[in-house]
Design an enzyme around this catalytic site. Structure first.
Site, PDB file in Angstrom:
ATOM      1  N   ASP A   1       0.860  -1.186   0.000  1.00  0.00           N
ATOM      2  CA  ASP A   1       0.000   0.000   0.000  1.00  0.00           C
ATOM      3  C   ASP A   1       0.896   1.236   0.000  1.00  0.00           C
ATOM      4  OD1 ASP A   1      -1.672   2.136   0.689  1.00  0.00           O
ATOM      5  OD2 ASP A   1      -3.004   0.819   1.845  1.00  0.00           O
TER       6      ASP A   1
ATOM      7  N   SER B   1      -5.035   4.274  -7.453  1.00  0.00           N
ATOM      8  CA  SER B   1      -6.283   4.855  -6.929  1.00  0.00           C
ATOM      9  C   SER B   1      -7.452   4.069  -7.491  1.00  0.00           C
ATOM     10  CB  SER B   1      -6.438   6.314  -7.385  1.00  0.00           C
ATOM     11  OG  SER B   1      -7.729   6.798  -7.070  1.00  0.00           O
TER      12      SER B   1
ATOM     13  N   TYR C   1     -13.332  11.368  -4.650  1.00  0.00           N
ATOM     14  CA  TYR C   1     -12.422  11.147  -5.791  1.00  0.00           C
ATOM     15  C   TYR C   1     -11.984  12.484  -6.388  1.00  0.00           C
ATOM     16  CZ  TYR C   1     -10.882   9.105 -10.296  1.00  0.00           C
ATOM     17  OH  TYR C   1     -10.165   8.710 -11.420  1.00  0.00           O
TER      18      TYR C   1
HETATM   19  P1  NAD Z   1      -7.693   0.491 -11.575  1.00  0.00           P
HETATM   20  O1  NAD Z   1      -8.562   0.484 -10.378  1.00  0.00           O
HETATM   21  O2  NAD Z   1      -7.811  -0.611 -12.554  1.00  0.00           O
HETATM   22  O3  NAD Z   1      -6.159   0.610 -11.176  1.00  0.00           O
HETATM   23  C1  NAD Z   1      -5.722   1.303 -10.035  1.00  0.00           C
HETATM   24  C2  NAD Z   1      -4.742   0.417  -9.286  1.00  0.00           C
HETATM   25  O4  NAD Z   1      -4.290   1.105  -8.099  1.00  0.00           O
HETATM   26  C3  NAD Z   1      -5.368  -0.896  -8.819  1.00  0.00           C
HETATM   27  O5  NAD Z   1      -4.559  -1.978  -9.243  1.00  0.00           O
HETATM   28  C4  NAD Z   1      -5.389  -0.768  -7.296  1.00  0.00           C
HETATM   29  O6  NAD Z   1      -5.286  -2.007  -6.645  1.00  0.00           O
HETATM   30  C5  NAD Z   1      -4.218   0.147  -7.060  1.00  0.00           C
HETATM   31  N1  NAD Z   1      -4.251   0.850  -5.776  1.00  0.00           N
HETATM   32  C6  NAD Z   1      -5.289   1.534  -5.230  1.00  0.00           C
HETATM   33  N2  NAD Z   1      -4.951   2.037  -4.039  1.00  0.00           N
HETATM   34  C7  NAD Z   1      -3.658   1.677  -3.819  1.00  0.00           C
HETATM   35  C8  NAD Z   1      -2.737   1.883  -2.747  1.00  0.00           C
HETATM   36  N3  NAD Z   1      -3.079   2.587  -1.662  1.00  0.00           N
HETATM   37  N4  NAD Z   1      -1.495   1.363  -2.853  1.00  0.00           N
HETATM   38  C9  NAD Z   1      -1.122   0.640  -3.948  1.00  0.00           C
HETATM   39  N5  NAD Z   1      -1.968   0.412  -4.983  1.00  0.00           N
HETATM   40  C10 NAD Z   1      -3.214   0.920  -4.919  1.00  0.00           C
HETATM   41  O7  NAD Z   1      -7.953   1.904 -12.306  1.00  0.00           O
HETATM   42  P2  NAD Z   1      -7.457   2.447 -13.718  1.00  0.00           P
HETATM   43  O8  NAD Z   1      -8.660   2.648 -14.551  1.00  0.00           O
HETATM   44  O9  NAD Z   1      -6.350   1.613 -14.223  1.00  0.00           O
HETATM   45  O10 NAD Z   1      -6.911   3.884 -13.299  1.00  0.00           O
HETATM   46  C11 NAD Z   1      -5.523   4.118 -13.077  1.00  0.00           C
HETATM   47  C12 NAD Z   1      -5.337   5.578 -12.694  1.00  0.00           C
HETATM   48  O11 NAD Z   1      -5.810   6.437 -13.748  1.00  0.00           O
HETATM   49  C13 NAD Z   1      -6.101   5.976 -11.429  1.00  0.00           C
HETATM   50  O12 NAD Z   1      -5.311   6.865 -10.684  1.00  0.00           O
HETATM   51  C14 NAD Z   1      -7.308   6.698 -11.975  1.00  0.00           C
HETATM   52  O13 NAD Z   1      -7.807   7.660 -11.066  1.00  0.00           O
HETATM   53  C15 NAD Z   1      -6.764   7.346 -13.232  1.00  0.00           C
HETATM   54  N6  NAD Z   1      -7.824   7.579 -14.223  1.00  0.00           N
HETATM   55  C16 NAD Z   1      -8.379   6.528 -14.895  1.00  0.00           C
HETATM   56  C17 NAD Z   1      -9.397   6.775 -15.812  1.00  0.00           C
HETATM   57  C18 NAD Z   1     -10.053   5.668 -16.603  1.00  0.00           C
HETATM   58  O14 NAD Z   1     -10.941   5.949 -17.420  1.00  0.00           O
HETATM   59  N7  NAD Z   1      -9.671   4.427 -16.454  1.00  0.00           N
HETATM   60  C19 NAD Z   1      -9.856   8.086 -16.038  1.00  0.00           C
HETATM   61  C20 NAD Z   1      -9.278   9.106 -15.300  1.00  0.00           C
HETATM   62  C21 NAD Z   1      -8.242   8.847 -14.415  1.00  0.00           C
END
Ligand code: NAD
Ligand code: UDP
Length: 321
Positions: free
Chosen positions: A56, A75, A145
């Protein structure tokens, strides 16, 4: 280079790790698997240059040796996901961002923070330029968020002003393989519902808009933003500016899956649903020479194939369940 990807077992993070090892870098993915899935990174264990640390990032980071690049993607990202984990979402974008920035500062590494189009809230300007300050509720159902990401941007900016080579990217809705079929977002919901012949849950009247970016394009944008020296201290939108209504996405997915699923108009799963969203990517085009290349039909067809396969497997962990 030695590259750290926080959130490397997630949807976008796993694609980023794959590209980085293909480019010849040593990659350390740090993830606590809160919303990520081990299956996303399983193929990466074939590469000796890939290391996974279950950890984490809110907590003291393990000893990592020399580090050249830090991508902070950790996140929860889906609306049901961050609603389910509100405090963890706020902590990883505040305390976690600080930890990772301190790592970058100590190592003289470059840093990239994955912010979001949600930083614009329910925007009153269209399309959204980086200069627009947004229309965000600090207490609404998305605030854990939106406000956490805005705080993460402020933290990144403070470290950048103090000399860390740090940049913020605001990611707009991204889709593709490795996304969780059950995380409640538009593309996973509509594709899984269409493939199973279930009603497709169009929230409200489906007139709200989004602009969907295929994950391969997004990853190229992340890499370009990290490697652009001029991007230090900057905020850059990354997304595909082709805007459609939710209803149009539902119709297209129904057509591409060959499904006869009916549309079910239902109340939104999460309130304060932004009504229009479309990135102005002029800055990314000028500064990074970047723009999306994968068309919507092509990207959706690739994603449908992935979900078709996923749905034959026993159901794994899903954040929205
Ligand atoms: P996701 O949930 O698939 O991936 C996020 C990863 O972060 C997960 O594997 C989760 O286990 C890990 N995580 C969460 N909290 C953690 C912690 N405290 N310590 C270590 N790991 C942790 O989401 P995603 O869609 O791959 O998004 C990745 C990033 O891009 C995020 O920051 C998200 O806010 C941002 N984002 C994504 C989108 C989208 O459309 N997918 C849009 C805007 C922003
Ligand atoms: N949406 C929908 N049905 C669903 C899931 C999402 O109509 O089953 C809509 C949602 O109301 C929003 C858009 O699709 O307007 C995108 O939602 P998503 O959860 O993918 O991400 P958001 O952009 O809200 O973060």
């Amino acid at each position: 280079m030695q590259v750290v990807v926080a959130g490397g077992a997630g949807f976008i993070g796993s694609h980023l790790c794959t590209r980085l090892v293909q480019q010849g870098h040593d990659v350390v993915a740090i993830d606590n698997l809160l919303t990520g899935r081990p299956a996303n990174i399983a193929p990466l264990f074939d590469w000796p240059s890939f290391t996974f640390i279950e950890h984490d990032v809110i907590e003291l980071l393990p000893e990592l040796g020399a580090v050249d690049r830090v991508f902070h993607l950790a996140s929860p990202a889906s609306p049901p996901g961050y609603q389910h984990h509100p405090i963890a979402t706020m902590r990883v974008n505040s305390e976690g961002t600080r930890r990772l920035l301190e790592l970058a500062a100590a190592q003289g590494a470059r840093f990239l923070y994955a912010s979001t189009s949600e930083a614009y809230g329910d925007p009153l300007e269209h399309p959204q330029r980086e200069e627009y300050r947004g229309n965000v509720s600090s207490t609404g159902p998305r605030s854990m968020y939106d406000e956490a990401k805005r705080f993460g941007e402020a933290m990144t900016s403070a470290f950048a002003r103090a000399g860390v080579d740090a940049r913020v990217v605001r990611i707009f809705n991204t889709y593709g393989p490795n996304s969780d079929p059950f995380d409640g977002r538009l593309v996973p919901n509509f594709i899984t519902q269409a493939l199973r012949g279930e009603p497709m849950t169009v929230y409200a009247r489906g007139r709200q808009t989004r602009s969907l970016c295929y994950v391969d394009d997004l990853v190229e944008g992340l890499l370009a933003a990290m490697e652009c020296g001029e991007a230090a201290g900057e905020v850059i939108n990354l997304g595909n500016p082709e805007e459609h209504t939710v209803l149009e996405f539902a119709d297209l997915i129904r057509e591409l899956t060959g499904s006869t699923s009916p549309l079910a108009f239902t109340p939104p799963a999460v309130g304060d649903d932004p009504q229009r969203r479309c990135p102005d990517i002029g800055k990314a085009r000028r500064m990074l020479g970047w723009g999306p290349r994968v068309g919507l039909r092509e990207g959706l067809l690739r994603t449908i194939e992935y979900f078709r396969e996923e749905l034959t497997k026993p159901r794994g962990r899903a954040c929205a369940s």
